[in-house]
Design a protein around this motif. Structure first.
Motif, PDB file in Angstrom:
ATOM      1  N   LEU B   5      -0.235  32.360   1.185  1.00  0.00           N
ATOM      2  CA  LEU B   5      -0.273  33.055  -0.102  1.00  0.00           C
ATOM      3  C   LEU B   5       1.125  33.161  -0.712  1.00  0.00           C
ATOM      4  O   LEU B   5       1.310  33.012  -1.908  1.00  0.00           O
ATOM      5  N   SER B   6       2.120  33.353   0.162  1.00  0.00           N
ATOM      6  CA  SER B   6       3.480  33.495  -0.372  1.00  0.00           C
ATOM      7  C   SER B   6       3.909  32.173  -1.027  1.00  0.00           C
ATOM      8  O   SER B   6       4.600  32.161  -2.043  1.00  0.00           O
ATOM      9  N   GLU B   7       3.420  31.064  -0.424  1.00  0.00           N
ATOM     10  CA  GLU B   7       3.702  29.748  -1.013  1.00  0.00           C
ATOM     11  C   GLU B   7       3.066  29.656  -2.403  1.00  0.00           C
ATOM     12  O   GLU B   7       3.686  29.217  -3.362  1.00  0.00           O
ATOM     13  N   SER B   8       1.798  30.108  -2.470  1.00  0.00           N
ATOM     14  CA  SER B   8       1.085  30.078  -3.750  1.00  0.00           C
ATOM     15  C   SER B   8       1.772  30.978  -4.771  1.00  0.00           C
ATOM     16  O   SER B   8       1.863  30.638  -5.950  1.00  0.00           O
ATOM     17  N   LEU B   9       2.252  32.116  -4.304  1.00  0.00           N
ATOM     18  CA  LEU B   9       2.962  33.034  -5.201  1.00  0.00           C
ATOM     19  C   LEU B   9       4.211  32.371  -5.747  1.00  0.00           C
ATOM     20  O   LEU B   9       4.513  32.451  -6.927  1.00  0.00           O
ATOM     21  N   TYR B  10       4.903  31.675  -4.843  1.00  0.00           N
ATOM     22  CA  TYR B  10       6.129  30.993  -5.261  1.00  0.00           C
ATOM     23  C   TYR B  10       5.809  29.955  -6.348  1.00  0.00           C
ATOM     24  O   TYR B  10       6.467  29.892  -7.384  1.00  0.00           O
ATOM     25  N   ILE B  11       4.769  29.145  -6.084  1.00  0.00           N
ATOM     26  CA  ILE B  11       4.363  28.133  -7.074  1.00  0.00           C
ATOM     27  C   ILE B  11       4.003  28.817  -8.387  1.00  0.00           C
ATOM     28  O   ILE B  11       4.427  28.407  -9.467  1.00  0.00           O
ATOM     29  N   GLY B  12       3.208  29.908  -8.267  1.00  0.00           N
ATOM     30  CA  GLY B  12       2.748  30.626  -9.463  1.00  0.00           C
ATOM     31  C   GLY B  12       3.914  31.140 -10.286  1.00  0.00           C
ATOM     32  O   GLY B  12       3.965  30.950 -11.505  1.00  0.00           O
ATOM     33  N   ILE B  13       4.874  31.760  -9.619  1.00  0.00           N
ATOM     34  CA  ILE B  13       6.015  32.330 -10.336  1.00  0.00           C
ATOM     35  C   ILE B  13       6.832  31.235 -11.006  1.00  0.00           C
ATOM     36  O   ILE B  13       7.201  31.345 -12.177  1.00  0.00           O
ATOM     37  N   SER B  14       7.046  30.122 -10.266  1.00  0.00           N
ATOM     38  CA  SER B  14       7.867  29.081 -10.902  1.00  0.00           C
ATOM     39  C   SER B  14       7.108  28.417 -12.050  1.00  0.00           C
ATOM     40  O   SER B  14       7.716  28.034 -13.049  1.00  0.00           O
ATOM     41  N   ASP B  15       5.773  28.331 -11.924  1.00  0.00           N
ATOM     42  CA  ASP B  15       4.981  27.798 -13.049  1.00  0.00           C
ATOM     43  C   ASP B  15       5.140  28.670 -14.286  1.00  0.00           C
ATOM     44  O   ASP B  15       5.313  28.175 -15.406  1.00  0.00           O
ATOM     45  N   ILE B  16       5.072  29.986 -14.058  1.00  0.00           N
ATOM     46  CA  ILE B  16       5.173  30.918 -15.185  1.00  0.00           C
ATOM     47  C   ILE B  16       6.554  30.816 -15.829  1.00  0.00           C
ATOM     48  O   ILE B  16       6.689  30.796 -17.047  1.00  0.00           O
ATOM     49  N   LEU B  17       7.596  30.719 -14.973  1.00  0.00           N
ATOM     50  CA  LEU B  17       8.955  30.642 -15.497  1.00  0.00           C
ATOM     51  C   LEU B  17       9.193  29.330 -16.236  1.00  0.00           C
ATOM     52  O   LEU B  17       9.956  29.283 -17.192  1.00  0.00           O
ATOM     53  N   THR B  18       8.532  28.252 -15.773  1.00  0.00           N
ATOM     54  CA  THR B  18       8.693  26.965 -16.440  1.00  0.00           C
ATOM     55  C   THR B  18       8.111  27.014 -17.842  1.00  0.00           C
ATOM     56  O   THR B  18       8.604  26.375 -18.755  1.00  0.00           O
ATOM     57  N   ARG B  19       7.039  27.786 -17.992  1.00  0.00           N
ATOM     58  CA  ARG B  19       6.371  27.846 -19.294  1.00  0.00           C
ATOM     59  C   ARG B  19       6.453  29.262 -19.832  1.00  0.00           C
ATOM     60  O   ARG B  19       5.452  29.932 -20.016  1.00  0.00           O
ATOM     61  N   LYS B  20       7.690  29.696 -20.090  1.00  0.00           N
ATOM     62  CA  LYS B  20       7.910  31.099 -20.436  1.00  0.00           C
ATOM     63  C   LYS B  20       7.168  31.529 -21.692  1.00  0.00           C
ATOM     64  O   LYS B  20       6.445  32.512 -21.706  1.00  0.00           O
ATOM     65  N   LEU B  21       7.359  30.761 -22.766  1.00  0.00           N
ATOM     66  CA  LEU B  21       6.779  31.161 -24.052  1.00  0.00           C
ATOM     67  C   LEU B  21       5.265  31.206 -23.955  1.00  0.00           C
ATOM     68  O   LEU B  21       4.625  32.162 -24.388  1.00  0.00           O
ATOM     69  N   ARG B  22       4.706  30.162 -23.337  1.00  0.00           N
ATOM     70  CA  ARG B  22       3.258  30.123 -23.213  1.00  0.00           C
ATOM     71  C   ARG B  22       2.754  31.316 -22.398  1.00  0.00           C
ATOM     72  O   ARG B  22       1.801  31.984 -22.795  1.00  0.00           O
ATOM     73  N   SER B  23       3.451  31.599 -21.304  1.00  0.00           N
ATOM     74  CA  SER B  23       3.038  32.724 -20.470  1.00  0.00           C
ATOM     75  C   SER B  23       3.069  34.017 -21.264  1.00  0.00           C
ATOM     76  O   SER B  23       2.175  34.850 -21.168  1.00  0.00           O
ATOM     77  N   LEU B  24       4.100  34.155 -22.092  1.00  0.00           N
ATOM     78  CA  LEU B  24       4.252  35.378 -22.880  1.00  0.00           C
ATOM     79  C   LEU B  24       3.103  35.525 -23.877  1.00  0.00           C
ATOM     80  O   LEU B  24       2.516  36.600 -24.027  1.00  0.00           O
ATOM     81  N   ILE B  25       2.778  34.435 -24.546  1.00  0.00           N
ATOM     82  CA  ILE B  25       1.689  34.477 -25.524  1.00  0.00           C
ATOM     83  C   ILE B  25       0.369  34.749 -24.813  1.00  0.00           C
ATOM     84  O   ILE B  25      -0.457  35.526 -25.290  1.00  0.00           O
ATOM     85  N   THR B  26       0.236  34.134 -23.645  1.00  0.00           N
ATOM     86  CA  THR B  26      -1.009  34.293 -22.902  1.00  0.00           C
ATOM     87  C   THR B  26      -1.306  35.750 -22.588  1.00  0.00           C
ATOM     88  O   THR B  26      -2.443  36.190 -22.649  1.00  0.00           O
ATOM     89  N   ILE B  27      -0.252  36.493 -22.270  1.00  0.00           N
ATOM     90  CA  ILE B  27      -0.501  37.850 -21.771  1.00  0.00           C
ATOM     91  C   ILE B  27      -0.610  38.892 -22.867  1.00  0.00           C
ATOM     92  O   ILE B  27      -0.906  40.039 -22.592  1.00  0.00           O
ATOM     93  N   LEU B  28      -0.390  38.490 -24.132  1.00  0.00           N
ATOM     94  CA  LEU B  28      -0.364  39.495 -25.204  1.00  0.00           C
ATOM     95  C   LEU B  28      -1.593  40.394 -25.217  1.00  0.00           C
ATOM     96  O   LEU B  28      -1.497  41.606 -25.332  1.00  0.00           O
ATOM     97  N   GLY B  29      -2.756  39.758 -25.093  1.00  0.00           N
ATOM     98  CA  GLY B  29      -4.007  40.524 -25.132  1.00  0.00           C
ATOM     99  C   GLY B  29      -4.054  41.567 -24.038  1.00  0.00           C
ATOM    100  O   GLY B  29      -4.436  42.717 -24.276  1.00  0.00           O
ATOM    101  N   ILE B  30      -3.629  41.153 -22.846  1.00  0.00           N
ATOM    102  CA  ILE B  30      -3.646  42.075 -21.711  1.00  0.00           C
ATOM    103  C   ILE B  30      -2.645  43.204 -21.949  1.00  0.00           C
ATOM    104  O   ILE B  30      -2.926  44.369 -21.708  1.00  0.00           O
ATOM    105  N   VAL B  31      -1.474  42.824 -22.460  1.00  0.00           N
ATOM    106  CA  VAL B  31      -0.440  43.837 -22.722  1.00  0.00           C
ATOM    107  C   VAL B  31      -0.998  44.905 -23.660  1.00  0.00           C
ATOM    108  O   VAL B  31      -0.903  46.102 -23.384  1.00  0.00           O
ATOM    109  N   LEU B  32      -1.621  44.444 -24.758  1.00  0.00           N
ATOM    110  CA  LEU B  32      -2.141  45.403 -25.737  1.00  0.00           C
ATOM    111  C   LEU B  32      -3.268  46.235 -25.154  1.00  0.00           C
ATOM    112  O   LEU B  32      -3.343  47.442 -25.370  1.00  0.00           O
TER     113      LEU B  32
END
Lengths: 232, 410
Positions: B5-32
């Motif tokens: 799982l820690s490996e998957s977490l690592y992949i997940g985090i680096s994926d999110i960081l690679t696509r910062k803007l997209r990740s940010l837009i993706t979460i807007l609904g959840i944030v609100l």
């Protein structure tokens, strides 16, 4: 080592592969009888649509035959469930693709580490091993570079490093020089020749006779059948 | 062997960081969504807290009040007053009451001291008023049982009365004239102060009217200050909130019996009022929780779509991963972890944003809002839940890809 004591590493009996394109059934392989010994350098040639890619996918355990048997290192892998094929691909087969297929957002060290990660090898060990392998293909100064910062020849060397990092039984290369210029292509073929010399079994799919010449044996595929038997 | 799982977490985090803007837009609904739910919960708990504070200031949650029923048509007979004998009749039947305070009021009494005068309410009360109102003298003493028995000419002043009538002199022991009677000042009540947290037209001390009241023994009121009057209101304290509702019903029944079935009194309790308030805020709560839920649902759908698009875009990568030995489970977990990480991140941002908004709004509206730590846990769980629910479809789709087909994808 144990794996070199078994001479015949690949053996197929009447390998048949059918595809259904809509309602039409297409036979890609119609009875392939193939035997490759450990340590051989084999080129598989054939025009497009001959079935050489399909054969390559089955040998590489990416796909299963419709009928027939495929033995890899003495195991009847054609009968194995798809789940088990992932481990075989991970430990016994190394792929090199025409378009390199490196993961663009990972640096080349991470790219080479990937197969080791899926084997469950510890972070430290896999980093050491990936460094060592990248060093052996002459890329030790590019570890932190992303694939798009490298030339085509360098990328293919990373791909080879990734293919051999987990000590596979066979190295499968699909048109490995297809996207490279003559110079870079020559370098890559030289690496394959060296790997062969070091004892690796190399199977290379190509349509370029000049490339195929580098192999010990050329297998011609036509209409889903081996056309030439055992020419050197 | 699937990867850890820690490996998957690592992949997940680096994926999110690679696509910062997209990740940010993706979460807007959840944030609100998370922000909305959190702000509402904070407002509600703030409102509940200030309601409780108000209740305590007005005698606590065990209080029962009896006064004129304005809905009763008095042309049908009867009056909304109790005689002393009716009061005793009632009293004998509610021994469970902790305190009883009947009162008679002169709402516009004239108080005179030397040359000065003051107009305010004077109430004839029992000593129990202190318990009923949870209100005690700051100086001197309150009306006692002896005062009651002897119709003593004593008075306890509200703090504003003491201040305004005596202009800085100490009123204790002084005699003042009220409705033609000379009364001795025996005490000064504690000052009551409660500001409505909403501000606006209700700002200022809402309990100032209490500071303008004075208290005399009920008997003194009924025999001297306002001779011949009857008890017009009654306050009772129950042992605990549960008893309060029972006692309320019992008193209502007893009064009906005493008054021959005429509903001249209205019996209400703090409990009843609180339930009413909770009922009112429930509508408010439901609406906002629904807005939050809809926002989370839409946010979830958005995430699912973006993940599906992302998987389509990354088909080849998935093919490569499968070719070099990833199990379907690895791919499934990779995308699942990524979705959950994104929604959890959204949850965290929502909490932070929620806190900022609460800070801003509560300062601006002067409204108390309580952001409890418990909410952070709830918000986090909700956002992880959204990730789990809406992440399944894309993750299954990714893990079901055929490696041969995936590798062919351009």
């Amino acid at each position: 080592m144990e794996k070199y004591s078994i001479m015949e590493i690949i053996k197929t009996n009447a390998l048949i592969k059918d595809y259904s394109l809509g309602k039409v059934k297409v036979r890609a392989l119609s009875g392939i009888e193939l035997s490759i010994d450990s340590g051989e350098f084999v080129a598989i040639m054939g025009p497009s649509g001959s079935g050489k890619s399909t054969l390559m996918h089955i040998i590489g355990c990416l796909d299963s035959p419709t009928e027939g048997e495929y033995y890899l290192d003495g195991d009847l892998v054609s009968e194995l469930p798809k789940k088990a094929l992932a481990d075989i691909r991970n430990r016994k087969i190394g792929f090199v693709f025409q378009s390199f297929n490196l993961l663009p957002h990972l640096n080349i060290l991470k790219n080479v580490e990937l197969p080791l990660m899926y084997s469950g090898i510890s972070t430290r060990q896999r980093r050491d091993k990936a460094r060592y392998i990248l060093d052996s293909v002459g890329l030790s100064d590019r570890l932190k570079h992303k694939p798009n910062e490298l030339s085509g020849g360098q990328r293919q060397r990373v791909a080879i490093a990734r293919a051999i990092v987990n000590d596979p039984f066979i190295l499968l290369a699909d048109e490995p020089t297809g996207n490279l210029d003559t110079q870079a292509g020559g370098d890559i073929l030289e690496i394959f020749a060296q790997l062969h010399k070091a004892g690796h079994t190399v199977i290379m799919v190509t349509h370029d006779p000049k490339v195929a010449e580098r192999a010990d044996r050329i297998i011609q595929i036509q209409d889903g059948l081996i056309a030439n038997g055992h020419l050197a | 062997m699937a990867i850890s799982l820690s490996e998957s977490l690592y992949i997940g985090i680096s994926d999110i960081l690679t696509r910062k803007l997209r990740s940010l837009i993706t979460i807007l609904g959840i944030v609100l969504g998370v922000m909305c739910i959190m702000v509402v919960l904070a407002i509600i708990s703030g409102m509940n807290a200030s309601t409780m504070e108000w209740m305590n200031e007005r005698g606590g949650v065990n209080k029962i009040q009896i006064w004129r029923n304005w809905d009763y048509d008095f042309r049908q007979g009867g009056s909304a007053t109790l005689s002393l004998s009716e009061l005793n009749q009632l009293r004998q039947q509610i021994p469970e009451a902790v305190a009883i305070n009947p009162s008679v009021a002169i709402n516009d009494a004239k108080l005179q001291y030397r040359g000065f005068s003051y107009r305010g309410a004077v109430l004839g009360v029992f000593p129990d008023m202190q318990i009923v109102e949870n209100w005690y003298p700051q100086q001197g003493r309150f009306v006692s049982e002896i005062d009651l028995r002897e119709n003593s000419n004593v008075i306890v002043l509200g703090s504003s009365v003491a201040r305004d009538l005596f202009k800085g002199q100490n009123p204790m022991g002084r005699r003042i004239m009220v409705q033609g009677q000379i009364l001795e000042v025996i005490g000064i009540m504690d000052s009551k102060n409660w500001e409505n947290p909403g501000g606006g037209p209700w700002s200022g001390n809402m309990l100032e009217y209490m500071n303008q009241q004075c208290f005399v023994p009920l008997s003194t009121m009924m025999h001297k200050l306002k001779a011949g009057s009857e008890i017009s209101s009654l306050q009772v304290t129950a042992k605990n909130p549960e008893d309060a509702l029972n006692l309320q019903n019992k008193i209502n029944m007893l009064l009906l019996r005493i008054k021959n079935g005429r509903a001249v009194f209205r019996v209400s309790s703090a409990q009843e009022m609180m339930q009413q308030m909770k009922q009112n805020s429930l509508i408010f709560t439901t609406i906002f929780i629904m807005i939050g839920a809809i926002s989370l649902f839409v946010g979830g759908i958005v995430i699912m779509n973006i993940m599906l698009a992302s998987i389509k875009e990354r088909t080849r990568e998935i093919g490569v991963r499968l070719a070099i030995g990833a199990h379907r489970m690895d791919i499934f977990v990779q995308f699942m972890v990524q979705t959950v990480l994104i929604t959890a991140l959204g949850g965290i941002l929502g909490i932070i944003l929620g806190y900022l908004i609460l800070d801003l709004v509560s300062g601006y509206l002067q409204m108390p809002m309580l952001a409890e730590p418990r909410m952070i846990l709830v918000a986090l769980l909700v956002s992880v839940g959204v990730g789990l629910i809406f992440g399944i479809t894309p993750a299954i789709k990714a893990s079901n890809l055929d490696p041969v087909v995936a590798l062919r994808e351009e």
